[in-house]
Design a protein around this motif. Structure first.
Motif, PDB file in Angstrom:
ATOM      1  N   THR A  55      24.489  41.396  34.151  1.00 50.24           N
ATOM      2  CA  THR A  55      25.082  42.736  33.790  1.00 50.24           C
ATOM      3  C   THR A  55      26.403  42.442  34.861  1.00 50.24           C
ATOM      4  O   THR A  55      27.240  43.332  34.697  1.00 50.24           O
ATOM      5  CB  THR A  55      24.117  43.713  34.304  1.00 50.24           C
ATOM      6  OG1 THR A  55      23.728  43.484  35.694  1.00 50.24           O
ATOM      7  CG2 THR A  55      23.013  44.099  33.523  1.00 50.24           C
ATOM      8  N   LEU A  58      29.466  41.923  32.793  1.00 55.00           N
ATOM      9  CA  LEU A  58      30.095  42.822  32.079  1.00 55.00           C
ATOM     10  C   LEU A  58      31.288  43.304  32.690  1.00 55.00           C
ATOM     11  O   LEU A  58      32.167  44.051  31.862  1.00 55.00           O
ATOM     12  CB  LEU A  58      29.002  44.142  31.948  1.00 55.00           C
ATOM     13  CG  LEU A  58      27.731  43.769  31.278  1.00 55.00           C
ATOM     14  CD1 LEU A  58      26.882  45.061  31.198  1.00 55.00           C
ATOM     15  CD2 LEU A  58      27.837  43.443  29.814  1.00 55.00           C
ATOM     16  N   GLN A  59      31.622  42.934  34.003  1.00 58.30           N
ATOM     17  CA  GLN A  59      32.834  43.413  34.478  1.00 58.30           C
ATOM     18  C   GLN A  59      33.861  41.976  34.597  1.00 58.30           C
ATOM     19  O   GLN A  59      35.147  42.138  34.963  1.00 58.30           O
ATOM     20  CB  GLN A  59      32.657  43.502  36.070  1.00 58.30           C
ATOM     21  CG  GLN A  59      31.699  44.894  36.246  1.00 58.30           C
ATOM     22  CD  GLN A  59      32.016  46.213  35.588  1.00 58.30           C
ATOM     23  OE1 GLN A  59      33.148  46.382  35.467  1.00 58.30           O
ATOM     24  NE2 GLN A  59      31.207  46.598  34.825  1.00 58.30           N
ATOM     25  N   ARG A  66      32.483  39.374  28.316  1.00 55.76           N
ATOM     26  CA  ARG A  66      31.857  40.822  28.336  1.00 55.76           C
ATOM     27  C   ARG A  66      31.108  40.750  26.873  1.00 55.76           C
ATOM     28  O   ARG A  66      30.076  41.264  27.161  1.00 55.76           O
ATOM     29  CB  ARG A  66      32.973  41.447  28.654  1.00 55.76           C
ATOM     30  CG  ARG A  66      33.408  41.618  29.875  1.00 55.76           C
ATOM     31  CD  ARG A  66      34.081  42.838  30.284  1.00 55.76           C
ATOM     32  NE  ARG A  66      35.001  43.256  28.997  1.00 55.76           N
ATOM     33  CZ  ARG A  66      36.342  43.151  29.127  1.00 55.76           C
ATOM     34  NH1 ARG A  66      36.885  42.130  30.003  1.00 55.76           N
ATOM     35  NH2 ARG A  66      37.165  43.529  28.093  1.00 55.76           N
ATOM     36  N   ALA A  70      27.058  41.224  27.244  1.00 52.09           N
ATOM     37  CA  ALA A  70      26.657  42.670  26.775  1.00 52.09           C
ATOM     38  C   ALA A  70      25.665  42.283  25.540  1.00 52.09           C
ATOM     39  O   ALA A  70      24.505  42.925  25.639  1.00 52.09           O
ATOM     40  CB  ALA A  70      27.673  43.410  26.296  1.00 52.09           C
ATOM     41  N   ALA A  81      24.696  47.809  28.206  1.00 48.91           N
ATOM     42  CA  ALA A  81      25.340  46.849  27.237  1.00 48.91           C
ATOM     43  C   ALA A  81      26.016  47.537  26.296  1.00 48.91           C
ATOM     44  O   ALA A  81      27.029  47.077  25.594  1.00 48.91           O
ATOM     45  CB  ALA A  81      24.124  45.966  26.741  1.00 48.91           C
ATOM     46  N   GLU A  84      29.492  48.833  26.987  1.00 47.02           N
ATOM     47  CA  GLU A  84      30.494  47.718  26.821  1.00 47.02           C
ATOM     48  C   GLU A  84      30.699  47.422  25.492  1.00 47.02           C
ATOM     49  O   GLU A  84      31.979  47.095  25.040  1.00 47.02           O
ATOM     50  CB  GLU A  84      30.198  46.360  27.734  1.00 47.02           C
ATOM     51  CG  GLU A  84      31.173  45.187  27.856  1.00 47.02           C
ATOM     52  CD  GLU A  84      32.400  46.008  28.482  1.00 47.02           C
ATOM     53  OE1 GLU A  84      33.387  45.404  27.952  1.00 47.02           O
ATOM     54  OE2 GLU A  84      32.410  46.775  29.234  1.00 47.02           O
TER      55      GLU A  84
END
Length: 117
Positions: A55, A58-59, A66, A70, A81, A84
């Motif tokens: 997770t 995701l950044q 990403r 995700a 998820a 994103e």
């Protein structure tokens, strides 16, 4: 392998897989896919620490990273998820956008399976 090294391997393989795929270098893409899946399996086996690492990706600044993170997070953090994947599906035209759209479509249709094969 230390957690930070594993996360770095996952992110690097995701990025290189995407590059090789776009360039039509299928052998290189397959090699990176194998690295990516091995890193994912190890993260998955680490329980909460592995889920947290995914997770966190995701950044990542790279949309390919990403996208993979995700996709893999759908099984344990579907709200994060999907959010994103929605952002990526609204992004610039290209492979990442198409992959995000298809991943969401398949997930919502119940066709995505998370196996270690």
């Amino acid at each position: 392998m230390a957690q930070h090294s594993l996360v770095r391997t996952y992110a690097e393989a995701a990025e290189l897989h995407g590059q090789a795929s776009v360039e039509g270098k299928h052998r290189a893409a397959n090699t990176q896919y194998a690295r990516l899946m091995a890193a994912w399996r190890e993260l998955r086996n680490r329980g909460e620490a592995g889920r947290s690492a995914l997770t966190g990706l995701l950044q990542d600044s790279n949309p390919r990273v990403r996208l993979w993170a995700a996709s893999h997070a759908l099984e344990f953090a579907p709200v994060l998820a999907e959010a994103e994947l929605e952002r990526l599906a609204q992004g610039p035209a290209g492979v990442v956008r198409l992959d995000a759209e298809m991943t969401l479509s398949e997930w919502r249709a119940g066709n995505l399976k998370f196996t270690e094969d």
